[in-house]
Scaffold this motif. Sequence first.
Motif, PDB file in Angstrom:
ATOM      1  N   THR A   1     -39.565  -2.522  20.497  1.00  0.00           N
ATOM      2  CA  THR A   1     -39.360  -3.851  21.064  1.00  0.00           C
ATOM      3  C   THR A   1     -37.914  -4.328  20.997  1.00  0.00           C
ATOM      4  OG1 THR A   1     -39.983  -4.854  18.925  1.00  0.00           O
ATOM      5  CG2 THR A   1     -41.719  -4.598  20.572  1.00  0.00           C
ATOM      6  N   ARG A   2     -37.059  -3.637  20.214  1.00  0.00           N
ATOM      7  CA  ARG A   2     -35.693  -4.112  20.031  1.00  0.00           C
ATOM      8  C   ARG A   2     -34.611  -3.115  20.411  1.00  0.00           C
ATOM      9  NH1 ARG A   2     -35.027  -7.596  14.522  1.00  0.00           N
ATOM     10  NH2 ARG A   2     -36.820  -8.988  14.719  1.00  0.00           N
ATOM     11  N   ALA A   3     -34.857  -1.827  20.162  1.00  0.00           N
ATOM     12  CA  ALA A   3     -33.792  -0.840  20.372  1.00  0.00           C
ATOM     13  C   ALA A   3     -33.535  -0.621  21.856  1.00  0.00           C
ATOM     14  CB  ALA A   3     -34.172   0.490  19.716  1.00  0.00           C
ATOM     15  N   PRO A   4     -32.275  -0.559  22.273  1.00  0.00           N
ATOM     16  CA  PRO A   4     -31.968  -0.306  23.685  1.00  0.00           C
ATOM     17  C   PRO A   4     -32.363   1.103  24.093  1.00  0.00           C
ATOM     18  CG  PRO A   4     -29.964  -0.277  22.366  1.00  0.00           C
ATOM     19  CD  PRO A   4     -31.065  -0.740  21.462  1.00  0.00           C
ATOM     20  N   TYR A   5     -32.531   1.298  25.365  1.00  0.00           N
ATOM     21  CA  TYR A   5     -33.050   2.569  25.886  1.00  0.00           C
ATOM     22  C   TYR A   5     -32.173   3.762  25.542  1.00  0.00           C
ATOM     23  CZ  TYR A   5     -29.449   2.460  29.489  1.00  0.00           C
ATOM     24  OH  TYR A   5     -28.253   2.448  30.129  1.00  0.00           O
ATOM     25  N   PHE A   6     -30.860   3.536  25.347  1.00  0.00           N
ATOM     26  CA  PHE A   6     -29.960   4.679  25.182  1.00  0.00           C
ATOM     27  C   PHE A   6     -29.992   5.264  23.772  1.00  0.00           C
ATOM     28  CE2 PHE A   6     -27.446   0.817  24.486  1.00  0.00           C
ATOM     29  CZ  PHE A   6     -26.893   1.070  23.244  1.00  0.00           C
ATOM     30  N   VAL A   7     -30.614   4.578  22.812  1.00  0.00           N
ATOM     31  CA  VAL A   7     -30.742   5.128  21.463  1.00  0.00           C
ATOM     32  C   VAL A   7     -32.119   5.778  21.364  1.00  0.00           C
ATOM     33  CG1 VAL A   7     -30.711   4.639  18.990  1.00  0.00           C
ATOM     34  CG2 VAL A   7     -29.206   3.372  20.522  1.00  0.00           C
ATOM     35  N   ARG A   8     -32.144   7.098  21.572  1.00  0.00           N
ATOM     36  CA  ARG A   8     -33.413   7.818  21.675  1.00  0.00           C
ATOM     37  C   ARG A   8     -33.777   8.588  20.409  1.00  0.00           C
ATOM     38  NH1 ARG A   8     -35.141   7.766  26.896  1.00  0.00           N
ATOM     39  NH2 ARG A   8     -33.600   7.197  28.488  1.00  0.00           N
TER      40      ARG A   8
ATOM     41  N   GLY B   1     -16.533   7.713  14.354  1.00  0.00           N
ATOM     42  CA  GLY B   1     -17.865   8.298  14.444  1.00  0.00           C
ATOM     43  C   GLY B   1     -18.776   7.809  13.336  1.00  0.00           C
ATOM     44  N   PHE B   2     -18.215   7.616  12.141  1.00  0.00           N
ATOM     45  CA  PHE B   2     -19.009   7.135  11.012  1.00  0.00           C
ATOM     46  C   PHE B   2     -19.510   5.713  11.285  1.00  0.00           C
ATOM     47  CE2 PHE B   2     -19.276   5.279   6.632  1.00  0.00           C
ATOM     48  CZ  PHE B   2     -20.336   6.053   6.187  1.00  0.00           C
ATOM     49  N   LEU B   3     -18.628   4.845  11.766  1.00  0.00           N
ATOM     50  CA  LEU B   3     -19.025   3.477  12.077  1.00  0.00           C
ATOM     51  C   LEU B   3     -20.050   3.455  13.205  1.00  0.00           C
ATOM     52  CD1 LEU B   3     -18.771   0.460  11.657  1.00  0.00           C
ATOM     53  CD2 LEU B   3     -16.747   0.465  13.114  1.00  0.00           C
ATOM     54  N   ARG B   4     -19.841   4.273  14.212  1.00  0.00           N
ATOM     55  CA  ARG B   4     -20.790   4.338  15.325  1.00  0.00           C
ATOM     56  C   ARG B   4     -22.165   4.810  14.835  1.00  0.00           C
ATOM     57  NH1 ARG B   4     -17.718   6.759  18.467  1.00  0.00           N
ATOM     58  NH2 ARG B   4     -18.286   8.894  17.956  1.00  0.00           N
ATOM     59  N   ALA B   5     -22.183   5.793  13.927  1.00  0.00           N
ATOM     60  CA  ALA B   5     -23.444   6.301  13.390  1.00  0.00           C
ATOM     61  C   ALA B   5     -24.167   5.222  12.585  1.00  0.00           C
ATOM     62  CB  ALA B   5     -23.188   7.543  12.527  1.00  0.00           C
ATOM     63  N   LEU B   6     -23.425   4.442  11.795  1.00  0.00           N
ATOM     64  CA  LEU B   6     -24.032   3.340  11.046  1.00  0.00           C
ATOM     65  C   LEU B   6     -24.675   2.332  11.989  1.00  0.00           C
ATOM     66  CD1 LEU B   6     -21.329   2.584   8.305  1.00  0.00           C
ATOM     67  CD2 LEU B   6     -23.572   3.622   7.933  1.00  0.00           C
ATOM     68  N   ARG B   7     -23.968   2.017  13.064  1.00  0.00           N
ATOM     69  CA  ARG B   7     -24.491   1.047  14.036  1.00  0.00           C
ATOM     70  C   ARG B   7     -25.731   1.586  14.742  1.00  0.00           C
ATOM     71  NH1 ARG B   7     -19.965  -0.527  17.973  1.00  0.00           N
ATOM     72  NH2 ARG B   7     -21.297  -2.330  18.395  1.00  0.00           N
ATOM     73  N   HIS B   8     -25.718   2.871  15.068  1.00  0.00           N
ATOM     74  CA  HIS B   8     -26.888   3.462  15.719  1.00  0.00           C
ATOM     75  C   HIS B   8     -28.074   3.532  14.761  1.00  0.00           C
ATOM     76  CE1 HIS B   8     -25.047   5.602  19.477  1.00  0.00           C
ATOM     77  NE2 HIS B   8     -24.800   4.315  19.428  1.00  0.00           N
ATOM     78  N   GLN B   9     -27.804   3.757  13.471  1.00  0.00           N
ATOM     79  CA  GLN B   9     -28.892   3.742  12.485  1.00  0.00           C
ATOM     80  C   GLN B   9     -29.527   2.355  12.431  1.00  0.00           C
ATOM     81  OE1 GLN B   9     -30.084   6.370  10.721  1.00  0.00           O
ATOM     82  NE2 GLN B   9     -31.688   5.025   9.930  1.00  0.00           N
ATOM     83  N   HIS B  10     -28.697   1.339  12.491  1.00  0.00           N
ATOM     84  CA  HIS B  10     -29.189  -0.040  12.494  1.00  0.00           C
ATOM     85  C   HIS B  10     -30.068  -0.301  13.704  1.00  0.00           C
ATOM     86  CE1 HIS B  10     -28.638  -4.382  13.560  1.00  0.00           C
ATOM     87  NE2 HIS B  10     -29.030  -4.509  12.317  1.00  0.00           N
ATOM     88  N   VAL B  11     -29.629   0.167  14.856  1.00  0.00           N
ATOM     89  CA  VAL B  11     -30.425   0.003  16.077  1.00  0.00           C
ATOM     90  C   VAL B  11     -31.723   0.797  15.979  1.00  0.00           C
ATOM     91  CG1 VAL B  11     -30.496   0.467  18.554  1.00  0.00           C
ATOM     92  CG2 VAL B  11     -28.426  -0.477  17.546  1.00  0.00           C
ATOM     93  N   TRP B  12     -31.620   2.044  15.512  1.00  0.00           N
ATOM     94  CA  TRP B  12     -32.778   2.934  15.443  1.00  0.00           C
ATOM     95  C   TRP B  12     -33.879   2.356  14.550  1.00  0.00           C
ATOM     96  CZ3 TRP B  12     -34.988   6.403  18.146  1.00  0.00           C
ATOM     97  CH2 TRP B  12     -35.893   7.306  17.593  1.00  0.00           C
ATOM     98  N   MET B  13     -33.491   1.609  13.543  1.00  0.00           N
ATOM     99  CA  MET B  13     -34.472   1.017  12.644  1.00  0.00           C
ATOM    100  C   MET B  13     -34.886  -0.395  13.066  1.00  0.00           C
ATOM    101  SD  MET B  13     -35.547   3.219  10.736  1.00  0.00           S
ATOM    102  CE  MET B  13     -35.198   4.806  10.017  1.00  0.00           C
ATOM    103  N   GLY B  14     -34.607  -0.718  14.335  1.00  0.00           N
ATOM    104  CA  GLY B  14     -35.160  -1.943  14.885  1.00  0.00           C
ATOM    105  C   GLY B  14     -34.376  -3.209  14.642  1.00  0.00           C
ATOM    106  N   TYR B  15     -33.053  -3.094  14.524  1.00  0.00           N
ATOM    107  CA  TYR B  15     -32.202  -4.280  14.403  1.00  0.00           C
ATOM    108  C   TYR B  15     -32.592  -5.218  13.266  1.00  0.00           C
ATOM    109  CZ  TYR B  15     -29.669  -3.748  18.867  1.00  0.00           C
ATOM    110  OH  TYR B  15     -28.846  -3.330  19.885  1.00  0.00           O
ATOM    111  N   PRO B  16     -32.712  -4.768  12.016  1.00  0.00           N
ATOM    112  CA  PRO B  16     -32.918  -5.743  10.941  1.00  0.00           C
ATOM    113  C   PRO B  16     -31.782  -6.764  10.953  1.00  0.00           C
ATOM    114  CG  PRO B  16     -32.225  -3.615  10.052  1.00  0.00           C
ATOM    115  CD  PRO B  16     -32.531  -3.399  11.501  1.00  0.00           C
TER     116      PRO B  16
END
Length: 238
Positions: free
Chosen positions: A98-105, A118-133
Amino acid sequence: MGRPENPVDRTVPARAQLADFLRERRNSAGLTYNQMAKAVGGQTSAATFERAASGTTVPSLETIRDFIIATTVEKESFGPGPALARGRELWIQVRRATRAPYFVRKAPDPTLVSDTAGFLRALRHQHVWMGYPTPGEMERMSGPGMLPRTTTRRIIDGDALPVDPQQAVAFLKACYVLDETELGLWLAAAVRSFWNDPARSKNIGKWVKAHQEMIQKTESKDLATVTTLHSEEEKKAA
């Protein structure tokens, strides 16, 4: 069991799956929502429990926890632990759906990270992947002063890296990276990234130390598990 419930809303399959899981627990326990509310001392209302099992909303993790505790019966020999783990897994899937954008698969792979961007981007994608806490949720999960919501917001927005290993681990745990082996991979990624960044390499020592300590902790737990299993086998053989 009270009046018949409306059918589960199946508009969002992941949300419906969570509702089915909750309803199955209530039906197995043979409780009404009012009885469940009393079982948790009114901490969660009957109406909140009913909404959680409707499939129309995304309940809070605290509501799911109370729902599971209220419906835990004696025949569950391992207690509520396995059900709590399953409930959290389903909840994360709902938040992702319900929260993660389509491009984070898929979840980011820290072993592919080699620089600070890359490290910062990975942290941000982890946040998205877990549903934007939310930053507030993450701050509460991490304990006082460990992960201030203003700092968390800056990491989420891509404006700042964690200031130290402890903050990085707190951020990851608040994104539901709880396995210590996986946390070790993230700390190894930080070491590689900061080693290649002249502005940050002077503080590399504390990141290396944190990585080594995480590895030692993992190895100690693995050894303890092997020792316990060996002892149990010896008892059976005796």
